[in-house]
Design a protein around this motif. Structure first.
Motif, PDB file in Angstrom:
ATOM      1  N   ILE A 228    -118.973 -19.421 -64.897  1.00  0.00           N
ATOM      2  CA  ILE A 228    -117.558 -19.188 -65.204  1.00  0.00           C
ATOM      3  C   ILE A 228    -117.036 -20.284 -66.148  1.00  0.00           C
ATOM      4  CG2 ILE A 228    -115.240 -19.251 -64.169  1.00  0.00           C
ATOM      5  CD1 ILE A 228    -116.495 -16.593 -63.707  1.00  0.00           C
ATOM      6  N   SER A 229    -117.515 -21.514 -65.952  1.00  0.00           N
ATOM      7  CA  SER A 229    -117.019 -22.607 -66.805  1.00  0.00           C
ATOM      8  C   SER A 229    -117.434 -22.403 -68.272  1.00  0.00           C
ATOM      9  CB  SER A 229    -117.532 -23.954 -66.296  1.00  0.00           C
ATOM     10  OG  SER A 229    -118.949 -23.948 -66.277  1.00  0.00           O
ATOM     11  N   ASP A 230    -118.614 -21.813 -68.502  1.00  0.00           N
ATOM     12  CA  ASP A 230    -119.026 -21.522 -69.888  1.00  0.00           C
ATOM     13  C   ASP A 230    -118.098 -20.475 -70.508  1.00  0.00           C
ATOM     14  OD1 ASP A 230    -121.419 -23.134 -69.837  1.00  0.00           O
ATOM     15  OD2 ASP A 230    -122.319 -21.571 -68.581  1.00  0.00           O
ATOM     16  N   ILE A 231    -117.742 -19.507 -69.685  1.00  0.00           N
ATOM     17  CA  ILE A 231    -116.896 -18.425 -70.210  1.00  0.00           C
ATOM     18  C   ILE A 231    -115.479 -18.947 -70.444  1.00  0.00           C
ATOM     19  CG2 ILE A 231    -116.155 -16.047 -69.865  1.00  0.00           C
ATOM     20  CD1 ILE A 231    -118.502 -15.686 -67.937  1.00  0.00           C
ATOM     21  N   LYS A 232    -115.017 -19.807 -69.536  1.00  0.00           N
ATOM     22  CA  LYS A 232    -113.671 -20.373 -69.741  1.00  0.00           C
ATOM     23  C   LYS A 232    -113.634 -21.251 -70.991  1.00  0.00           C
ATOM     24  CE  LYS A 232    -111.774 -20.065 -65.095  1.00  0.00           C
ATOM     25  NZ  LYS A 232    -111.409 -20.760 -63.835  1.00  0.00           N
ATOM     26  N   ARG A 233    -114.704 -21.998 -71.212  1.00  0.00           N
ATOM     27  CA  ARG A 233    -114.741 -22.816 -72.424  1.00  0.00           C
ATOM     28  C   ARG A 233    -114.697 -21.920 -73.671  1.00  0.00           C
ATOM     29  NH1 ARG A 233    -119.197 -24.763 -71.512  1.00  0.00           N
ATOM     30  NH2 ARG A 233    -120.491 -23.802 -73.093  1.00  0.00           N
ATOM     31  N   THR A 234    -115.348 -20.778 -73.569  1.00  0.00           N
ATOM     32  CA  THR A 234    -115.319 -19.832 -74.688  1.00  0.00           C
ATOM     33  C   THR A 234    -113.904 -19.288 -74.887  1.00  0.00           C
ATOM     34  OG1 THR A 234    -117.639 -19.315 -74.302  1.00  0.00           O
ATOM     35  CG2 THR A 234    -116.376 -17.725 -75.596  1.00  0.00           C
ATOM     36  N   ILE A 235    -113.192 -19.042 -73.797  1.00  0.00           N
ATOM     37  CA  ILE A 235    -111.794 -18.600 -73.918  1.00  0.00           C
ATOM     38  C   ILE A 235    -110.955 -19.702 -74.585  1.00  0.00           C
ATOM     39  CG2 ILE A 235    -109.696 -18.050 -72.605  1.00  0.00           C
ATOM     40  CD1 ILE A 235    -111.492 -16.551 -70.590  1.00  0.00           C
ATOM     41  N   ASP A 236    -111.162 -20.947 -74.172  1.00  0.00           N
ATOM     42  CA  ASP A 236    -110.452 -22.068 -74.822  1.00  0.00           C
ATOM     43  C   ASP A 236    -110.674 -22.012 -76.332  1.00  0.00           C
ATOM     44  OD1 ASP A 236    -109.703 -23.159 -72.381  1.00  0.00           O
ATOM     45  OD2 ASP A 236    -111.364 -24.602 -72.329  1.00  0.00           O
ATOM     46  N   ALA A 237    -111.936 -21.830 -76.703  1.00  0.00           N
ATOM     47  CA  ALA A 237    -112.293 -21.859 -78.125  1.00  0.00           C
ATOM     48  C   ALA A 237    -111.692 -20.667 -78.864  1.00  0.00           C
ATOM     49  CB  ALA A 237    -113.809 -21.881 -78.267  1.00  0.00           C
ATOM     50  N   LEU A 238    -111.655 -19.512 -78.215  1.00  0.00           N
ATOM     51  CA  LEU A 238    -111.019 -18.346 -78.838  1.00  0.00           C
ATOM     52  C   LEU A 238    -109.563 -18.670 -79.141  1.00  0.00           C
ATOM     53  CD1 LEU A 238    -112.481 -15.496 -76.573  1.00  0.00           C
ATOM     54  CD2 LEU A 238    -113.061 -15.926 -78.966  1.00  0.00           C
ATOM     55  N   ALA A 239    -108.884 -19.254 -78.147  1.00  0.00           N
ATOM     56  CA  ALA A 239    -107.463 -19.572 -78.342  1.00  0.00           C
ATOM     57  C   ALA A 239    -107.276 -20.583 -79.471  1.00  0.00           C
ATOM     58  CB  ALA A 239    -106.857 -20.087 -77.036  1.00  0.00           C
ATOM     59  N   MET A 240    -108.209 -21.532 -79.594  1.00  0.00           N
ATOM     60  CA  MET A 240    -108.098 -22.519 -80.681  1.00  0.00           C
ATOM     61  C   MET A 240    -108.146 -21.836 -82.045  1.00  0.00           C
ATOM     62  SD  MET A 240    -110.607 -25.585 -79.376  1.00  0.00           S
ATOM     63  CE  MET A 240    -110.706 -25.915 -77.614  1.00  0.00           C
ATOM     64  N   ASN A 241    -108.776 -20.672 -82.107  1.00  0.00           N
ATOM     65  CA  ASN A 241    -108.901 -19.927 -83.362  1.00  0.00           C
ATOM     66  C   ASN A 241    -107.947 -18.733 -83.429  1.00  0.00           C
ATOM     67  OD1 ASN A 241    -111.367 -21.054 -85.007  1.00  0.00           O
ATOM     68  ND2 ASN A 241    -111.890 -21.198 -82.841  1.00  0.00           N
ATOM     69  N   LYS A 242    -106.963 -18.727 -82.511  1.00  0.00           N
ATOM     70  CA  LYS A 242    -105.966 -17.649 -82.453  1.00  0.00           C
ATOM     71  C   LYS A 242    -106.615 -16.276 -82.274  1.00  0.00           C
ATOM     72  CE  LYS A 242    -102.200 -19.989 -84.972  1.00  0.00           C
ATOM     73  NZ  LYS A 242    -102.786 -21.295 -85.316  1.00  0.00           N
ATOM     74  N   MET A 243    -107.752 -16.245 -81.606  1.00  0.00           N
ATOM     75  CA  MET A 243    -108.355 -14.964 -81.242  1.00  0.00           C
ATOM     76  C   MET A 243    -107.760 -14.549 -79.899  1.00  0.00           C
ATOM     77  SD  MET A 243    -112.214 -15.874 -82.506  1.00  0.00           S
ATOM     78  CE  MET A 243    -113.042 -14.308 -82.192  1.00  0.00           C
ATOM     79  N   ASN A 244    -107.741 -13.244 -79.649  1.00  0.00           N
ATOM     80  CA  ASN A 244    -106.997 -12.815 -78.459  1.00  0.00           C
ATOM     81  C   ASN A 244    -107.732 -11.866 -77.516  1.00  0.00           C
ATOM     82  OD1 ASN A 244    -106.891 -10.527 -80.001  1.00  0.00           O
ATOM     83  ND2 ASN A 244    -104.659 -10.433 -80.162  1.00  0.00           N
ATOM     84  N   VAL A 245    -109.023 -11.656 -77.728  1.00  0.00           N
ATOM     85  CA  VAL A 245    -109.769 -10.772 -76.824  1.00  0.00           C
ATOM     86  C   VAL A 245    -111.129 -11.387 -76.503  1.00  0.00           C
ATOM     87  CG1 VAL A 245    -110.980  -8.558 -76.628  1.00  0.00           C
ATOM     88  CG2 VAL A 245    -108.675  -8.619 -77.595  1.00  0.00           C
ATOM     89  N   LEU A 246    -111.459 -11.410 -75.215  1.00  0.00           N
ATOM     90  CA  LEU A 246    -112.835 -11.667 -74.805  1.00  0.00           C
ATOM     91  C   LEU A 246    -113.337 -10.387 -74.149  1.00  0.00           C
ATOM     92  CD1 LEU A 246    -115.306 -13.493 -74.336  1.00  0.00           C
ATOM     93  CD2 LEU A 246    -114.337 -14.050 -72.106  1.00  0.00           C
ATOM     94  N   HIS A 247    -114.317  -9.765 -74.784  1.00  0.00           N
ATOM     95  CA  HIS A 247    -114.917  -8.527 -74.272  1.00  0.00           C
ATOM     96  C   HIS A 247    -116.196  -8.939 -73.549  1.00  0.00           C
ATOM     97  CE1 HIS A 247    -117.102  -4.569 -75.802  1.00  0.00           C
ATOM     98  NE2 HIS A 247    -117.463  -4.877 -74.575  1.00  0.00           N
ATOM     99  N   LEU A 248    -116.192  -8.795 -72.235  1.00  0.00           N
ATOM    100  CA  LEU A 248    -117.392  -9.143 -71.472  1.00  0.00           C
ATOM    101  C   LEU A 248    -118.238  -7.903 -71.281  1.00  0.00           C
ATOM    102  CD1 LEU A 248    -116.554 -11.509 -68.477  1.00  0.00           C
ATOM    103  CD2 LEU A 248    -117.577 -12.099 -70.682  1.00  0.00           C
ATOM    104  N   HIS A 249    -119.410  -7.917 -71.893  1.00  0.00           N
ATOM    105  CA  HIS A 249    -120.405  -6.869 -71.640  1.00  0.00           C
ATOM    106  C   HIS A 249    -121.025  -7.261 -70.299  1.00  0.00           C
ATOM    107  CE1 HIS A 249    -123.407  -3.826 -72.778  1.00  0.00           C
ATOM    108  NE2 HIS A 249    -124.306  -4.655 -72.283  1.00  0.00           N
ATOM    109  N   ALA A 250    -120.429  -6.727 -69.219  1.00  0.00           N
ATOM    110  CA  ALA A 250    -120.634  -7.323 -67.898  1.00  0.00           C
ATOM    111  C   ALA A 250    -121.925  -6.900 -67.228  1.00  0.00           C
ATOM    112  CB  ALA A 250    -119.444  -7.001 -66.995  1.00  0.00           C
TER     113      ALA A 250
END
Ligand SMILES: *[C@@H]1O[C@H](CO)[C@@H](O)[C@H](O)[C@H]1NC(C)=O
Ligand SMILES: *[C@@H]1O[C@H](CO)[C@@H](O)[C@H](O)[C@H]1NC(C)=O
Ligand SMILES: *[C@@H]1O[C@H](CO)[C@@H](O)[C@H](O)[C@H]1NC(C)=O
Ligand SMILES: *[C@@H]1O[C@H](CO)[C@@H](O)[C@H](O)[C@H]1NC(C)=O
Ligand SMILES: *[C@@H]1O[C@H](CO)[C@@H](O)[C@H](O)[C@H]1NC(C)=O
Ligand SMILES: *[C@@H]1O[C@H](CO)[C@@H](O)[C@H](O)[C@H]1NC(C)=O
Length: 602
Positions: free
Chosen positions: A227-249
């Motif tokens: 989960i921490s890897d995915i949260k870090r990825t969300i942080d990084a998305l926000a830093m780039n003003k991206m707004n969707v994380l699509h998890l191929h679950a």
């Protein structure tokens, strides 16, 4: 030559344009302003502050100060209350906490972005930024926190005057988050270690995104991610003003998603006991996303890419079958049976469990649909055919059932392009179609009336170009496959991604149907050790085009020579905030005048 001299002069003026993604309209000066923890922040007139969660003043995690004899503490550790109830103020407070964390705790001295031994640092003791006035001009609605395409206005206006007054105005809390991200990018740490400054004052920015859907697909089935890897990825998305994380679950390789009413899915499907996401893990991920303006969209791929046979036998075909090449694109195969009421009941149970947990945070649910081969039904004892015209009505019934269930549970279905373009499925016009095969598919899907997301593998597949992972025996298999290029070779360099826009090749009247893009991280050979360097800062190249478009304010293609130092700086900012992206040029190039590393016309 004249033109080039002007460009060089602009570039030499330093970090003036070092904002990523580049704002729609911006003007900056060359004045210096310092900022420290005494900056007073108001949100709609109310002074906003908070105390550290563990009441730990003095700890290095916290930056403290006193205003009007009240203890005011800005902390990078502000944790908003959990649960699917969001208030605009909590969203903004979380954003401020990260902003001050990024500036004061994760700031960096930009030696790598400056000429060696240059004396570009301002003398200490100049004017300070005293106030940051945040105004939200409209009320957020439930849609703000789980927006359908375009439902949230992410625009913002940011001004910093020469006297040290900053203001940020936006119609939504999401716009405020975007503006705060820009605000952090104005500042560097001074080498004294206790001062932070901008050299861009006065600043005036009016900004909004071109495309509403700016995402990243992460496959958490082929490798396991904490989960921490995915949260870090969300942080990084926000830093780039991206707004969707699509998890191929889920996929045939593993099923890491715990479904309490179908417990065997994760028990038998996870790579190892404990390598699965509980309902509370999933909720915490989605909440984390909402607080950063990143919608987490879950995909359960079907009818292909289904590996549930060990958990619930009898509902699927072709699991772990050989030769796998006849039934799927890579081992192990597996697909839901078509025309089987037990499969429909299973999907109902699955969705009744999962979707009500997703719907507080997400407007969409992705039902997959890529790479489904008719041959799977050859192995179905009830069907024994691979005749697509016989199977088509059964697939149509399957999709009708699945999508109606998704809608009944309050979400909007998304699908991969093949369901529409290869299987001729008739789907509701609410459905969002995602393309990965590219090559004219966007135009066709837009023509068919769907909202379209571009994930073309020619541009947006971040996993490509790193070599084939399938094994080859010596002899013909080895010889025929030497030098072992992967199927989507070559690597999608940031420059390639930067040259592409989702509406490329789409007729003008249909461009409005193209709602954005997603870069894709399929994880056959990617795990947490390489995740950041595979994605960043490359995905930022796509993010800038999605935010600002390929054509600049003057009507020209954006210059990659202008973009490169900015993207290098963005990578440094991300590094400082814990995201380990890879360099895009040699260090020497980022220290010298931008034109010294041009390739020239050879
Ligand atoms: C800063 O900008 C002003 C106005 O454009 C200009 O006159 C001045 O020379 C600039 N100063 C520096 C140090 O570049
Ligand atoms: C978003 O809000 C800004 C500021 O109110 C406004 O100028 C802009 O037109 C809005 N954008 C859209 C797409 O509605
Ligand atoms: C389907 O399976 C048959 C064997 O039953 C095989 O000969 C054929 O190549 C397969 N088709 C595809 C598209 O893989
Ligand atoms: C598909 O399912 C329906 C309803 O169960 C059944 O009547 C029909 O015979 C099935 N079709 C095939 C080809 O098996
Ligand atoms: C889809 O439609 C095309 C064009 O009419 C046709 O060639 C193809 O066979 C159809 N495919 C299926 C699975 O029905
Ligand atoms: C942008 O670049 C593309 C590809 O090189 C070119 O076809 C197009 O004409 C350029 N557009 C503008 C406005 O310069």
């Amino acid at each position: 030559m004249l033109c080039r001299a002007i460009v060089a002069a602009l570039a030499l003026s330093g970090p003036s344009f070092a904002l990523w993604p580049v704002p729609k309209h911006s003007s900056t000066g060359n004045g210096t302003l310092f900022i420290d923890q005494t900056v007073q922040v108001t949100y709609n007139g109310e002074q906003v502050w908070w105390t550290p969660p563990n009441d730990a003043p003095g700890s290095p995690d916290f930056a403290e100060t006193r205003i009007d004899n009240q203890q005011v503490t800005y902390t990078a550790g502000y944790v908003p209350p959990s649960g699917p109830h969001f208030t605009s103020k909590e969203i903004v407070q979380g954003g401020l906490s990260r902003t001050f964390g990024a500036i004061f705790q994760q700031g960096f001295v930009p030696w790598m972005l400056r000429q060696r031994d240059s004396n570009s640092e301002p003398a200490l003791g100049g004017t300070r930024i005293r106030t940051l006035q945040i105004i939200q001009t409209k009320h957020d609605t439930a849609d703000t926190f789980k927006p359908l395409n375009g439902a949230v206005n992410e625009s913002y206006a940011l001004d910093v005057d020469a006297k040290g007054h900053a203001s940020l105005t936006a119609p939504s809390s999401t716009g405020i988050l975007r503006g705060l991200e820009t605000f952090t990018q104005l500042f560097f740490k001074h080498s004294s270690g206790t001062a932070w400054y901008t050299q861009l004052a006065p600043v005036s920015i009016r900004d909004e995104p071109k495309y509403p859907h700016r995402g990243l697909l992460l496959d958490v089935s082929r490798h396991w991610f904490e989960i921490s890897d995915i949260k870090r990825t969300i942080d990084a998305l926000a830093m780039n003003k991206m707004n969707v994380l699509h998890l191929h679950a889920t996929d045939t390789q593993s099923w890491p998603l715990e479904i309490p009413s179908l417990p065997l899915l994760a028990e038998k499907g996870a790579y190892h006991k404990g390598l699965s996401y509980s309902p509370s893990d999933l909720a915490s991920l989605q909440e984390y996303g909402v607080h950063r303006g990143v919608q987490v969209i879950i995909e359960i791929d079907m009818p292909g890419h289904v590996g549930i046979d060990k958990a619930y036998p009898g509902l699927s075909n072709a699991y772990e079958v050989n030769p796998w090449q006849w039934y799927c694109a890579q081992p192990p195969c597996g697909s839901f049976k078509l025309n089987d009421t037990n499969v429909e009941k299973f999907i109902d149970t699955l969705f009744d469990d999962l979707l009500p947990r997703l719907s507080p945070y997400s407007a969409y649910f992705h039902t997959g649909g890529d790479e489904y081969k008719a041959n799977n039904s050859l192995l179905d004892p009830a069907l024994r055919t691979n005749d697509m015209s016989v199977l088509q009505p059964m697939l149509q019934r399957f999709l009708d059932h699945v999508h109606n269930k998704v809608r009944k549970l309050g979400l909007v279905p998304m699908v991969w392009e093949e369901m529409i373009l290869d299987w001729n499925a008739t789907l509701g016009k609410d459905v969002v179609a995602q393309t990965w095969l590219g090559k004219g598919a966007i135009q066709k899907l837009a023509e068919a009336g769907f909202k379209v997301i571009d994930s073309s593998n020619d541009f947006y597949y971040l996993d490509c170009g790193r070599g084939e992972w399938l094994d080859f025996e010596n002899g013909a298999p080895f010889d025929n496959n030497y030098p072992f290029l992967d199927w989507c070779d070559p690597t999608k360099n940031w420059k390639l991604m930067y040259s592409h826009e989702p509406t490329d090749g789409v007729s003008d009247d249909l461009k409005k149907n193209v709602i954005g893009g997603e870069v894709a991280v399929w994880t056959e050979t990617i795990d947490p050790t390489s995740l950041d360097s595979i994605i960043w800062p490359r995905a930022g190249a796509a993010a800038e085009i999605w935010w600002s478009g390929k054509i600049d304010e003057k009507g020209n293609n954006r210059s990659q020579i202008d973009a490169r130092p900015r993207l290098s700086e963005q990578r440094e900012r991300m590094l400082a905030r814990g995201v380990r992206g890879t360099p895009i040029t040699q260090l020497w190039c980022s220290q010298v005048d931008v034109h010294n590393c041009e390739s020239g016309n050879y």
